[in-house]
Design an enzyme around this catalytic site. Structure first.
Site, short mmCIF file in Angstrom:
data_model
loop_
_atom_site.label_atom_id
_atom_site.label_comp_id
_atom_site.label_asym_id
_atom_site.label_seq_id
_atom_site.Cartn_x
_atom_site.Cartn_y
_atom_site.Cartn_z
N ASP A 40 1.70 4.48 2.08
CA ASP A 40 1.56 5.08 3.40
C ASP A 40 1.92 6.55 3.26
OD1 ASP A 40 1.26 5.11 6.28
OD2 ASP A 40 3.43 5.33 6.35
N HIS A 59 4.69 -3.72 19.05
CA HIS A 59 4.93 -2.94 17.85
C HIS A 59 6.27 -2.23 18.05
CE1 HIS A 59 3.72 0.71 15.24
NE2 HIS A 59 3.78 -0.31 14.42
N HIS A 69 8.77 -1.37 10.78
CA HIS A 69 8.14 -1.78 12.03
C HIS A 69 8.10 -3.30 12.14
CE1 HIS A 69 5.92 2.35 12.33
NE2 HIS A 69 7.24 2.47 12.35
N TYR A 122 0.83 -1.20 0.00
CA TYR A 122 0.00 0.00 0.00
C TYR A 122 0.86 1.24 0.00
CZ TYR A 122 1.04 -0.47 5.01
OH TYR A 122 1.68 -0.63 6.23
N THR A 140 4.89 -7.84 5.48
CA THR A 140 4.96 -9.28 5.20
C THR A 140 3.72 -9.97 5.73
OG1 THR A 140 5.95 -9.91 7.32
CG2 THR A 140 7.48 -9.25 5.56
N GLU A 147 4.67 0.96 0.90
CA GLU A 147 4.98 0.18 2.10
C GLU A 147 4.53 -1.26 1.89
OE1 GLU A 147 5.05 2.57 5.59
OE2 GLU A 147 3.97 1.08 6.75
N ARG A 192 0.00 -7.24 20.57
CA ARG A 192 0.99 -7.13 19.50
C ARG A 192 2.04 -6.16 19.96
NH1 ARG A 192 0.91 -3.71 14.04
NH2 ARG A 192 -0.59 -2.52 15.26
N ASN A 249 6.58 -6.53 14.25
CA ASN A 249 5.40 -6.85 15.06
C ASN A 249 5.50 -8.27 15.59
OD1 ASN A 249 3.54 -4.43 14.55
ND2 ASN A 249 4.25 -4.99 12.52
#
Lengths: 63, 459
Positions: free
Chosen positions: B47, B194, B109, B45, B55, B52, B192, B111
């Protein structure tokens, strides 16, 4: 486990159960072997308008 | 393919007790937005201003490396396609990096799925020293500094941009420990984690250790295997100190008055994780990570420059210095900065990292064949399998998808939203046959049991 060196099969892709660390590659010492060839190649692919490119390289928004 | 935003709660803060809201109505993104879900289960997408890639969910660090590199190849292909649509002679440059060198930073980032019962405060105390010290292995390297004119080279692309120890933001007053608590899963079972302080790595070994060591440390925190946290006196200052020290000898003050190096901290964490694994057994993929983590730490201890070819900052620094010497360039000459940028170019014929790989100077862990496959095929052992295969098998029926849902149009009056609340379900072993044998989306629903709501019960 920590600190033990394990031997690898060169060319294998290590999988979960087929663990281990490629010893053969020893890339550290080879990184700059034949450095002249490497630098020639960088000269070849490096953008030749470096100053302009670097000046125009600006991120706008987002994270 | 549209994005299902229904369960998104980016403002949820791990420090604030939660009142669980009722399940909301589906909120599906604009069809026009540049946003797609791939057959690999990944999300691609725009961002704000940059492309961006996220995975698909991976169950091991090595899988994450494969699908991360697949993202590079997808970006490379997207750039080529964009070039073809532009006026002749146009070129598209895509860099997998984290700063423009002019005061702007953008994140890579990570996660991690963490059991809800692990206290957030305890996680924070153990992870601050992890985040600060891992930079010696996971930094992507950069020329110069936005905050310290005397630093001509740094290990971390991100260290200049962090101003808080703990917080919710990601783009201003960036915190080392981010508190966004949006699990994209059953919030009673999972949080999660982050992580926003890491760099984008091109060296596959660095990605493996960045993610794999985190998974081990998280397991050790949950098991209570780390003892009392080692507390840095000033984690933010320590982050910058580590980033600006290529000798890896700088010492960091602890609250108990001692001083330790980043390598001391890393070795302590590695030892505790190795002991835990020796005591309770290795989970899939952990031995591979421990082996590489140990090899990198031993190499760094003996000679930091020998990390060249294994991790990004040392690889980049070695090449930069040789290039400067050849051309007699200053430390921040435009051509040096150009080299810094071009190290990250994802085009394999132009990117300097990729030229080094092609010359056999950098260790790879993946094969071209598995990376190419990962561009279109999801990991088998997470819910990404169900998401990706639904999109591959029934592209017209999947009207939207998200991390925790697939929304189907079966031709009936209402759309059907299949919740995927458990990241470990929806795997090939559990639903593979069912998805592959269904003739269409309606048949798939029937095979799933016909229930319009299957909260977390998929398979």
């Amino acid at each position: 486990m920590a600190g033990t060196e394990r031997v690898s099969r060169s060319g294998d892709v290590p999988r979960d159960d087929d663990v281990v660390v490629a010893e053969a590659a020893a890339p550290a010492r080879e990184l700059l072997d034949g450095v002249e060839d490497l630098l020639d190649e960088i000269d070849e692919v490096l953008e030749d308008n470096a100053e302009e490119f670097v000046r125009g390289y600006v991120q706008k928004g987002g994270e | 393919m549209r994005w299902d935003h229904t369960d998104e709660q980016p403002d949820r803060d791990a420090r604030i007790p939660e009142v669980r809201p009722d399940r909301p109505e589906p909120v599906i993104g604009d069809a026009g937005a540049a946003n797609t879900v791939l057959t690999s289960g990944a999300r691609l997408y725009v961002d704000h201003a940059h492309p961006e890639y996220a995975t698909p969910e991976c169950a091991s660090a090595r899988d994450l490396v494969v699908w991360d590199v697949a993202g590079e190849r997808i970006m490379e292909a997207a750039g080529r396609r964009a070039e073809a649509a532009l006026p002749p002679g146009s070129t598209v440059h895509l860099h997998k990096n984290n700063t423009d060198g002019k005061g702007a930073a953008y994140g890579t980032h990570e996660n991690y799925l963490v059991p809800r019962e692990v206290p957030f405060g305890l996680l924070t105390r153990h992870l601050l020293p992890m985040f600060v010290s891992r930079v010696v292995l996971t930094g992507a390297g950069r020329v110069g500094s936005d905050a310290a004119p005397e630093a001509s080279f740094q290990l971390s692309q991100r260290a200049d941009f962090f101003e808080a120890e703990v917080g919710l933001e990601t783009t201003v007053r960036r915190p080392l420990m981010n508190t966004r608590d949006e699990p994209h899963a059953d919030p009673d079972r999972w949080r999660r984690l982050h992580v926003i302080n890491g760099d984008a790595n091109l060296c596959e070994v660095a990605t493996l250790v960045k993610v794999g060591a985190m998974l081990l440390v998280l397991r050790a925190v949950a098991a209570g295997a780390l003892g009392d946290p080692t507390e840095l006196e000033d984690p933010l200052r320590a982050f910058r100190t580590v980033s600006r020290d290529t000798t890896l000898r700088a010492t960091l003050p602890l609250t108990d008055g001692r001083r330790v190096t980043a390598l001391d901290l890393q070795e302590g964490l590695r030892d505790a994780c190795a002991d835990l694994v020796a005591r309770e057994g290795a989970r899939p993929g952990e031995e591979l990570v421990l082996g590489w983590w140990t090899r990198l730490l031993d190499t760094a201890r003996a000679d930091p420059a020998a990390l060249g070819g294994l991790v990004d900052w040392a690889t980049k620094l070695a090449v930069l210095e040789a290039y400067r010497e050849r051309h007699g360039l200053g430390p921040e000459d435009a051509r040096v900065r150009m080299l810094d940028l071009q190290y990250h170019d994802v085009r394999r014929d132009r990117g300097l990292h990729h030229r080094l790989v092609a010359a056999g100077r950098v260790v790879r862990l993946t094969t071209d064949a598995e990376v190419e496959r990962a561009m279109t095929v999801p990991p088998e052992d997470t819910r990404a399998w169900f998401r990706g295969r639904c999109i591959a098998r029934f592209p017209d029926a999947v009207v939207a998808a998200g991390w925790d849902s697939v929304v189907l149009d079966t031709g009936a009056e209402a759309l059907v939203r299949l919740p995927l609340d458990e990241p470990g379900r929806g795997t090939r072993a559990r639903v593979g046959d069912l998805v592959e044998e269904a003739v269409d989306a309606a048949d798939l629903l029937a095979r799933l049991g016909g229930a319009p709501e299957l909260p977390g019960q998929l398979a």
